[in-house]
Design an enzyme around this catalytic site. Structure first.
Site, mmCIF file in Angstrom:
data_model
loop_
_atom_site.group_PDB
_atom_site.id
_atom_site.type_symbol
_atom_site.label_atom_id
_atom_site.label_comp_id
_atom_site.label_asym_id
_atom_site.label_seq_id
_atom_site.Cartn_x
_atom_site.Cartn_y
_atom_site.Cartn_z
ATOM 1 N N LYS A 106 -10.118 4.150 -28.239
ATOM 2 C CA LYS A 106 -11.024 4.339 -28.958
ATOM 3 C C LYS A 106 -11.268 4.645 -30.061
ATOM 4 C CE LYS A 106 -14.942 1.902 -25.561
ATOM 5 N NZ LYS A 106 -13.338 1.124 -24.766
ATOM 6 N N ASP B 296 -9.180 0.021 -29.027
ATOM 7 C CA ASP B 296 -10.325 -0.968 -28.906
ATOM 8 C C ASP B 296 -10.673 -0.912 -30.259
ATOM 9 O OD1 ASP B 296 -9.873 -1.462 -26.113
ATOM 10 O OD2 ASP B 296 -11.438 0.346 -25.801
ATOM 11 N N MET B 297 -11.815 -2.568 -30.742
ATOM 12 C CA MET B 297 -12.510 -2.553 -31.421
ATOM 13 C C MET B 297 -13.927 -2.193 -31.079
ATOM 14 S SD MET B 297 -12.946 -3.267 -34.315
ATOM 15 C CE MET B 297 -10.601 -4.081 -34.694
ATOM 16 N N GLN C 260 -12.460 -9.509 -32.020
ATOM 17 C CA GLN C 260 -13.934 -9.688 -31.049
ATOM 18 C C GLN C 260 -13.938 -10.931 -31.954
ATOM 19 O OE1 GLN C 260 -15.797 -6.608 -32.849
ATOM 20 N NE2 GLN C 260 -16.039 -5.135 -30.687
ATOM 21 N N ARG D 146 -5.502 -8.108 -29.367
ATOM 22 C CA ARG D 146 -5.863 -8.713 -28.125
ATOM 23 C C ARG D 146 -7.701 -9.230 -28.603
ATOM 24 N NH1 ARG D 146 -7.108 -3.291 -25.081
ATOM 25 N NH2 ARG D 146 -5.049 -3.366 -24.942
ATOM 26 N N LYS E 100 -14.044 -11.605 -26.115
ATOM 27 C CA LYS E 100 -14.985 -12.235 -27.207
ATOM 28 C C LYS E 100 -16.174 -11.716 -27.123
ATOM 29 C CE LYS E 100 -15.340 -15.855 -23.390
ATOM 30 N NZ LYS E 100 -16.415 -16.838 -21.830
ATOM 31 N N GLY E 101 -15.865 -9.726 -26.958
ATOM 32 C CA GLY E 101 -16.791 -9.065 -28.094
ATOM 33 C C GLY E 101 -17.764 -8.544 -26.892
ATOM 34 N N ARG F 13 -20.384 -2.855 -19.105
ATOM 35 C CA ARG F 13 -20.677 -4.166 -17.058
ATOM 36 C C ARG F 13 -21.584 -5.065 -17.119
ATOM 37 N NH1 ARG F 13 -16.319 -2.431 -20.425
ATOM 38 N NH2 ARG F 13 -16.798 -4.419 -21.129
#
Ligand code: FDA
Length: 302
Positions: free
Chosen positions: A98, A132-133, A161, A182, A185-186, A284
């Site tokens: 990140k 990562d986005m 995303q 990669r 969905k976001g 999560r």
């Protein structure tokens, strides 16, 4: 609604203090996070590798406003590469990074410089790196950094995303030969002006993006636990060689399905580790209200 509240709580320092000090939180966190330290991550990776699963390691942390903290995150990645090489776990492994943890919000090129050092060390160890986005305000900067990194390390990948309205446009520049994308969905709360809001709209956008990737010349990484998405990906991949794409899922989510897919396909598990698990954990919880119920039940049944 509940998801949006949890995502907002994920960015609140007050809630962080409350959640991280709760005595039973840890047992719930352990479902999604391999452990607090590198040793725990190595243990988790050994187990996954034994089941034929590839890995991408995320040293937890985000939104750093402190240069010393950004440096500490870089060093944690360097230690991880060194350990993975030493233990014979590096071959084919990936690291997820990140940029906000490397100082993206700080002035100057700090995050780019740290990312460069991380990529150089990963390359020496025989590993790859995927960016990562994070939330939509960081996408331009992340893609710009990707461009800089790829000129020296052409194998650096990036998460895209599907929920962001701009992503199909971004993908046009990312489907070329050698690219590693990669598709997710976001996971961030985004306004309707920049992101599709309904589940079906996001799923449709995911499939459109997936089609672009599968028809392109790059290496698609299908990062989803959604069984319908996986079926569609398998259908779109017909004609591609088995080594020209892969599936990815998060540590602790649909673990049996991860092992099942790994029997016939490349399957990579995203393994987060480290003490700064709060933001990751809250995302999560937000993805699935049942997780929140599980979390709350752990207090009631104490
Ligand atoms: P969906 O949310 O529809 O879930 C499908 C099914 O999967 C659910 O019905 C449930 O069974 C299971 N499931 C999903 N999430 C669960 C959870 N939290 N707990 C338990 N079960 C769950 N996002 C981002 O914005 N930037 C990024 O860089 C990344 N990186 C990333 C890497 C990898 C390898 C993965 C797999 C995902 C990400 N994500 C991400 C997260 C992603 O955007 C998304 O929030 C989650 O993957 C959940 O979406 P699904 O595609 O799984 O579908």
């Amino acid at each position: 609604m509940l998801g949006a509240l949890l995502l907002a709580a994920g960015r609140s320092e007050r809630t962080r203090g409350l959640v991280t000090s709760m005595p039973l939180t840890r047992s719930v966190v352990d479902r999604f996070v391999a452990g607090d330290d590198l040793e725990a991550a190595v243990g988790a990776v050994r187990e996954l590798a034994g089941a034929g699963l590839r890995v991408t390691l995320d040293h937890l942390g985000e939104d750093t406003r402190d240069a010393a903290q950004a440096e500490a995150t870089r060093d944690a990645y360097l230690r991880m590469f060194e350990a993975f090489e030493r233990y014979g776990l590096a071959d084919g492994a990936d690291a997820s990074v990140k940029l906000s943890a490397l100082g993206q919000a700080l002035p100057g090129e700090l995050a780019v410089d740290h990312a460069r050092e991380i990529c150089a060390a990963a390359g020496r160890a025989g590993m790859t790196v995927t960016l990562d986005m994070e939330d939509h305000t960081t996408v331009d900067s992340t893609l710009e950094t990707l461009g800089k990194l790829r000129s020296d390390f052409p194998w650096v990948g990036v998460a895209v995303q599907a929920m962001l309205r701009r992503s199909e446009g971004d993908l046009r520049d990312l489907v070329g030969e050698g690219s590693r994308v990669r598709l997710v969905k976001g996971a961030y709360a985004e306004p309707g002006s920049v992101a599709f809001q309904g589940r079906h709209e996001v799923d449709r956008a995911y499939v459109r993006a997936l089609r672009m990737l599968m028809e392109g010349d790059g290496y698609p990484m299908v990062a989803s636990h959604d069984p319908r998405i996986i079926d569609i990906a398998l259908a779109l991949a017909v004609g591609r060689s088995a080594s020209s794409y892969e599936f990815q899922m998060l540590y602790g989510i649909r673990a049996a399905e991860q092992r099942r897919l790994a029997q016939d396909h490349r399957m990579r598990v995203y393994v987060p580790y480290g003490a700064d698990w709060y933001g990751y954990f809250m995302r999560r919880l937000a993805e699935r209200p049942a997780n929140l119920a599980f979390f709350l039940r752990s207090f009631v049944s104490r």
